[in-house]
Design an enzyme around this catalytic site. Structure first.
Site, PDB file in Angstrom:
ATOM      1  N   TRP A   1       2.175   2.926  -2.491  1.00 40.63           N
ATOM      2  CA  TRP A   1       1.784   3.850  -3.572  1.00 40.63           C
ATOM      3  C   TRP A   1       0.443   4.500  -3.234  1.00 40.63           C
ATOM      4  O   TRP A   1       0.201   5.648  -3.581  1.00 40.63           O
ATOM      5  CB  TRP A   1       1.714   3.120  -4.927  1.00 40.63           C
ATOM      6  CG  TRP A   1       3.065   2.901  -5.553  1.00 40.63           C
ATOM      7  CD1 TRP A   1       4.253   2.762  -4.893  1.00 40.63           C
ATOM      8  CD2 TRP A   1       3.375   2.826  -6.953  1.00 40.63           C
ATOM      9  NE1 TRP A   1       5.272   2.588  -5.799  1.00 40.63           N
ATOM     10  CE2 TRP A   1       4.770   2.619  -7.054  1.00 40.63           C
ATOM     11  CE3 TRP A   1       2.611   2.887  -8.122  1.00 40.63           C
ATOM     12  CZ2 TRP A   1       5.411   2.486  -8.296  1.00 40.63           C
ATOM     13  CZ3 TRP A   1       3.243   2.759  -9.350  1.00 40.63           C
ATOM     14  CH2 TRP A   1       4.633   2.564  -9.437  1.00 40.63           C
TER      15      TRP A   1
ATOM     16  N   LYS B   1       4.529  -0.701 -14.515  1.00 40.94           N
ATOM     17  CA  LYS B   1       5.786  -1.461 -14.432  1.00 40.94           C
ATOM     18  C   LYS B   1       5.818  -2.560 -15.489  1.00 40.94           C
ATOM     19  O   LYS B   1       4.839  -3.269 -15.674  1.00 40.94           O
ATOM     20  CB  LYS B   1       5.914  -2.083 -13.045  1.00 40.94           C
ATOM     21  CG  LYS B   1       7.168  -2.935 -12.924  1.00 40.94           C
ATOM     22  CD  LYS B   1       7.633  -3.078 -11.508  1.00 40.94           C
ATOM     23  CE  LYS B   1       6.809  -4.056 -10.722  1.00 40.94           C
ATOM     24  NZ  LYS B   1       7.219  -4.073  -9.318  1.00 40.94           N
TER      25      LYS B   1
ATOM     26  N   ASP C   1       2.042  -0.874 -10.265  1.00 44.25           N
ATOM     27  CA  ASP C   1       3.330  -1.427  -9.851  1.00 44.25           C
ATOM     28  C   ASP C   1       3.167  -2.955  -9.799  1.00 44.25           C
ATOM     29  O   ASP C   1       3.964  -3.660  -9.199  1.00 44.25           O
ATOM     30  CB  ASP C   1       3.666  -0.864  -8.456  1.00 44.25           C
ATOM     31  CG  ASP C   1       5.112  -1.123  -8.039  1.00 44.25           C
ATOM     32  OD1 ASP C   1       5.968  -1.284  -8.924  1.00 44.25           O
ATOM     33  OD2 ASP C   1       5.366  -1.154  -6.830  1.00 44.25           O
TER      34      ASP C   1
ATOM     35  N   GLY D   1       0.760  -1.250   0.000  1.00 41.78           N
ATOM     36  CA  GLY D   1       0.000   0.000   0.000  1.00 41.78           C
ATOM     37  C   GLY D   1       0.792   1.303   0.000  1.00 41.78           C
ATOM     38  O   GLY D   1       0.209   2.364   0.195  1.00 41.78           O
TER      39      GLY D   1
END
Ligand SMILES: C[S@@+](CC[C@H](N)C(=O)[O-])C[C@H]1O[C@@H](n2cnc3c(N)ncnc32)[C@H](O)[C@@H]1O
Length: 211
Positions: A56, A167, A127, A54
């Site tokens: 981000w 990503k 991500d 968590g």
């Protein structure tokens, strides 16, 4: 750079993450991207894919709160922000952030997006990474496939001029993926953040201003 030096650098990022209350040092990758490209400009509706644990979400929430204040006298001000995070794994709650425990590649996830966000999204963050099964070649391909699933969400839900951070893993088919993303955005940036492990092939694709 020697391994020893690399280790200490990694440790330094880790300590910094702990000191600032972030759940993971990945927070610094997002902060680095923000510093370079201002992806959160006018961002109030934010979707974060693959959010556990968590960090981000913590960064997104902080910047969205700053945006409420920053734009309050401007034409595009908003009364509130909306942030959703999704992961297969459980995420400890983050205040004012909607958390979904689900595989975001499943069609049902679209219903979650549509029922939570009334408007199109300003920013999509990902991500997300596949869990590695060992073979570098297949892992890389699985990650690229995950990126295409994300791209489908981008095409459907990201607003005109919205931004994307995603990503990917470098390797075969990476160039084709970047070409596909390039068709969706005015600008495409590719970045290996300073806080990313040197040896890993992870890299971030940053799409600015969706067409
Ligand atoms: C590197 S972690 C994310 C770290 C996060 N950005 C942070 O700062 O705390 C990657 C996450 O992606 C999640 N993930 C990968 N594929 C997913 C999928 N299809 N649906 C939901 N979550 C997924 C994994 O479970 C993992 O928790």
């Amino acid at each position: 750079m020697s391994d020893n030096h690399h280790f200490h650098k990694k440790e330094a990022y880790y300590k910094r993450a702990k000191n600032n209350g972030y759940r993971a040092r990945s927070a610094y990758k997002l902060l680095d991207i923000q510093k370079r490209y201002n992806i959160f400009k006018r961002a109030f509706c934010i979707l974060d894919l693959g959010s556990a644990p968590g960090s981000w979400l913590q960064v997104a929430k902080k910047i969205a709160e700053d945006n409420l204040e920053k734009y309050k006298d401007q034409y595009y001000h908003r009364e509130d922000y909306k942030i959703m995070g999704v992961d297969i794994k459980s995420i400890t709650p983050v205040e004012n952030v909607k958390i979904i425990k689900m595989d975001f590649t499943k069609p049902e996830f679209n219903n979650e997006i549509e029922s939570f966000f009334q408007d199109k999204l300003d920013l999509i963050l990902s991500d997300a990474s596949i869990s590695k099964i060992g073979n570098k070649f297949t892992d890389q391909l699985r990650q690229i496939n995950l990126c295409y699933d994300i791209l489908t969400l981008v095409q459907k839900y990201l607003k005109y001029k919205g931004n994307l951070v995603m990503k990917a893993f470098q390797g075969s088919d990476f160039d084709k993926l970047t070409k596909n993303i390039k068709t969706e955005f005015k600008i495409l940036k590719i970045l290996k953040p300073q806080s990313s492990k040197k040896k890993s092939n992870e890299i971030y694709l940053i799409g600015l201003q969706k067409k």
